[in-house]
Scaffold this active site. Structure first.
Site, PDB file in Angstrom:
ATOM      1  N   SER B 147      37.974  36.501  49.026  1.00 53.66           N
ATOM      2  CA  SER B 147      37.662  37.654  48.978  1.00 53.66           C
ATOM      3  C   SER B 147      38.435  38.750  49.977  1.00 53.66           C
ATOM      4  O   SER B 147      38.927  38.547  51.013  1.00 53.66           O
ATOM      5  CB  SER B 147      37.824  38.115  47.585  1.00 53.66           C
ATOM      6  OG  SER B 147      37.696  39.153  46.794  1.00 53.66           O
ATOM      7  N   ARG B 219      32.929  49.091  37.832  1.00 60.71           N
ATOM      8  CA  ARG B 219      32.607  47.874  37.916  1.00 60.71           C
ATOM      9  C   ARG B 219      33.915  46.840  36.714  1.00 60.71           C
ATOM     10  O   ARG B 219      33.572  46.228  36.933  1.00 60.71           O
ATOM     11  CB  ARG B 219      31.105  47.630  37.756  1.00 60.71           C
ATOM     12  CG  ARG B 219      30.790  46.075  37.690  1.00 60.71           C
ATOM     13  CD  ARG B 219      31.383  45.809  39.492  1.00 60.71           C
ATOM     14  NE  ARG B 219      30.635  44.571  39.782  1.00 60.71           N
ATOM     15  CZ  ARG B 219      30.773  43.597  40.685  1.00 60.71           C
ATOM     16  NH1 ARG B 219      32.094  43.715  41.699  1.00 60.71           N
ATOM     17  NH2 ARG B 219      30.132  42.372  41.134  1.00 60.71           N
ATOM     18  N   ASP B 313      45.295  34.393  40.331  1.00 56.42           N
ATOM     19  CA  ASP B 313      44.370  34.838  40.475  1.00 56.42           C
ATOM     20  C   ASP B 313      45.356  36.707  40.074  1.00 56.42           C
ATOM     21  O   ASP B 313      46.264  36.561  40.619  1.00 56.42           O
ATOM     22  CB  ASP B 313      43.689  34.974  41.790  1.00 56.42           C
ATOM     23  CG  ASP B 313      43.205  36.067  42.153  1.00 56.42           C
ATOM     24  OD1 ASP B 313      43.766  37.067  42.417  1.00 56.42           O
ATOM     25  OD2 ASP B 313      43.199  35.087  43.537  1.00 56.42           O
ATOM     26  N   HIS B 347      40.534  35.951  39.791  1.00 56.87           N
ATOM     27  CA  HIS B 347      40.186  35.813  41.125  1.00 56.87           C
ATOM     28  C   HIS B 347      38.952  35.240  41.415  1.00 56.87           C
ATOM     29  O   HIS B 347      38.545  34.506  42.276  1.00 56.87           O
ATOM     30  CB  HIS B 347      40.611  36.698  41.207  1.00 56.87           C
ATOM     31  CG  HIS B 347      39.412  37.568  42.769  1.00 56.87           C
ATOM     32  ND1 HIS B 347      40.333  37.147  44.373  1.00 56.87           N
ATOM     33  CD2 HIS B 347      38.981  38.437  43.177  1.00 56.87           C
ATOM     34  CE1 HIS B 347      39.995  37.642  45.410  1.00 56.87           C
ATOM     35  NE2 HIS B 347      38.578  38.280  44.469  1.00 56.87           N
ATOM     36  N   ASP B 348      38.214  35.327  40.371  1.00 60.09           N
ATOM     37  CA  ASP B 348      36.906  34.113  40.780  1.00 60.09           C
ATOM     38  C   ASP B 348      36.567  32.977  40.670  1.00 60.09           C
ATOM     39  O   ASP B 348      35.352  32.694  40.847  1.00 60.09           O
ATOM     40  CB  ASP B 348      35.821  34.997  39.256  1.00 60.09           C
ATOM     41  CG  ASP B 348      35.322  35.983  39.013  1.00 60.09           C
ATOM     42  OD1 ASP B 348      34.481  36.302  39.957  1.00 60.09           O
ATOM     43  OD2 ASP B 348      34.771  35.887  38.275  1.00 60.09           O
TER      44      ASP B 348
END
Lengths: 365, 365
Positions: B147, B219, B313, B347-348
């Site tokens: 990232s 968030r 992602d 993405h994680d």
């Protein structure tokens, strides 16, 4: 000809809601295009999405913004108003004339606000069905909708199996998945935590005047979910609003200006409580509720079912649409068809890629 | 052995920033694992993401939360601390000890707040390079990051072509696309419009105590971008927190509780101004700045380049990683390799799918 007409109907009989509560009395605002034929068999119902309205086609006098599906509905268009009598109603819970949380709560002279009952997609559909009955329309040629409109179209098919001959559902799902719920959650939380929302006791005039940043922020998140990585890249690239602003903390990319403009503008024309109630209805939408499975629900559909998914739709994946079709086929039902449209436009494709869906809709009808 | 050590270095020479401004003086906090060999040629630099820190591996005494890439870094692990001396620094602009917007602004006794200069990914990398020079480390075996960490890894490769022998960049891009900027925009706007943010003049203690709903909302949007439709469906389904809450307006799905918990918890450990500055750095990240094209920038890379994209992602598409590889190949550069990892985690994945990347990293090193 288009023959755009706006109507409103008042209902004094209670609407029995899925939650067990009732809505009484209530109003439904709707538009019609074209003319009802003598046999009353040329009706097409159009269902709108989350922030849509009954204004699906044509342009009001003195206005220059056409209805939200004007490319699809009109004289000689796929939903041809020379041939069909088209009805689009504003769903209950919304804020364009049909009864919603900011409507006055009978017999008091105050808006419902949080006293408004939670409504569901099925409730929206039932209310429309009751309206159509009053209009003497007991069967229709087709029900068409995208996104939340597609949820309604599918619910018409499942819960009123003999009502529509054809169902066209686009960019939607059989049950809202957590990904879509998550986007709604961001918007709901942003609205609820905005002090100007005043815990639901806001003055709507003040909000229309000053905006409501919480709802604007929520709408920005919504816009992300309506678009796609690819459509944003194509539309905005890395264009900067002012070339000299790159190293300023609040310098803006074009995409940021776009989100800001649309976010804040949204608060001028949509009601925050309606947003909370309608996103709630979307979140708890699940065709299998009351059945043992999604399949059992889908098995009720007698109409010809036309499903349209859009390749880059990240809100309601094309695979969600396809799985409905697959389930229909697996049950030996031959009344289902599925089209996946190649498009970079994401979820918005059902509104903007008219040229890619009009032939499919025309032939389905 | 892991040999976790925490250090801090103070710099009085100005850091010349890409914006033309300077940062002076400044501190950099970093952790090391393993031991520097005599030849000083066993160094691996780990770069952290937006809300990460220098605490990449191991567990502090009395704590039970391991570093953010503990699965990858340690004794016998892919980044083997028996073999390598591993350094992870907290980037400037962050809030875990390196100089950021809430650091005291010399010679005053007040935090910088908005007087902190806009920093870029290249600035973060330059500051690390200066730190390594002071430590007598002028070349390293590898730089690894995911990232925003991957952006730094690529920037090391482009701007310091002889610094690292190997670059491993995961789940990142050559230039931040509007889709990622849009997610950051939602978070920035939510922070800025929260009255408790007090236009940047908040008391950090009060925010740590009471939370900051704007940052929590931002968030939540972030968490959507870190996950995928599929991983959310698998993790949460349509589970409801209380089965009887379905028809309550504020009844909650599990996914909503997850977002709420993580959103509000985040405001206890991250600083809102750092969030604004670091997302700004991500937004304006573009390897081609100062070059005529991305290709010209990538052409500078001498290191062996290992690129890892993750199938689902949606924040930094695997195609963004692949296009870097394609550009390298098209220029006849044979020092590039690309792996697309099949994963539902979005993405994680670069943080959680360690078993799917560890062999690739081990072999690359």
């Amino acid at each position: 000809m288009l023959n755009l007409q706006i109507h409103s109907e008042h209902f004094t009989n209670p609407l029995y809601l899925e939650s067990g509560r009732i809505l009484e009395p209530y109003d439904i605002v709707y538009e019609t295009y074209g003319e009802l034929n003598e046999a009353r068999d040329n009706v097409i119902v159009i269902c709108h999405a989350l922030t849509g309205s009954h204004h699906a086609a044509g342009t009001y006098e003195g206005d220059n913004k056409p209805g939200w599906w004007d490319g699809l509905i009109g004289q000689g268009k796929a939903v041809d108003t020379d041939r069909f009598f088209v009805i689009c109603t504003n769903v209950i819970g919304s804020c364009f004339g049909s009864t919603g949380p900011m409507s006055l709560r009978y017999p008091y002279n105050d808006p419902y606000r949080y006293k408004f009952p939670v409504i569901t997609i099925l409730d929206m559909v039932k209310a429309q069905r009751i309206l159509f009955d009053r209009l003497g329309i007991h069967q229709v040629h087709a029900v068409i909708g995208g996104s939340m409109g597609g949820m309604q179209a599918l619910a018409f098919g499942v819960f009123f199996p003999n009502f529509a001959k054809k169902i066209i559902a686009m960019a939607t799902t059989a049950a809202t998945q957590p990904w879509a719920i998550a986007f709604n959650k961001v918007a709901q939380e942003a609205i609820l935590k905005d002090p100007e929302f005043k815990n639901g006791y806001y003055d709507p005039e003040v909000i229309r005047e000053n905006g409501l940043s919480g709802m604007a922020i929520g709408r920005m998140a919504g816009h992300i979910s309506f678009l796609s990585h690819q459509s944003m890249a194509k539309k905005f690239g890395r264009e900067y609003k002012r070339t000299d602003g790159l190293f300023e903390l609040f310098g803006k990319f074009q995409v940021e200006s776009y989100l800001e403009y649309n976010g804040y503008n949204f608060t001028k024309w949509f009601d925050p409580l309606s947003y909370l109630y309608i996103t709630k209805a979307i979140n708890i939408y699940d065709l299998s509720r009351g059945f043992d499975s999604i399949e059992e629900a889908l098995n009720k559909i007698n109409a010809e079912l036309y499903l349209v998914g859009f390749e880059k739709d990240i809100l309601f994946l094309p695979s969600e649409m396809e799985s409905i079709h697959t389930a229909m086929l697996a049950m030996g039902k031959t009344n289902s068809d599925y089209l996946e449209v190649v498009s970079d436009y994401g979820h918005d494709a059902f509104l903007v890629e008219i040229d890619k869906i009009e032939n499919y809709v025309r032939e389905a009808l």
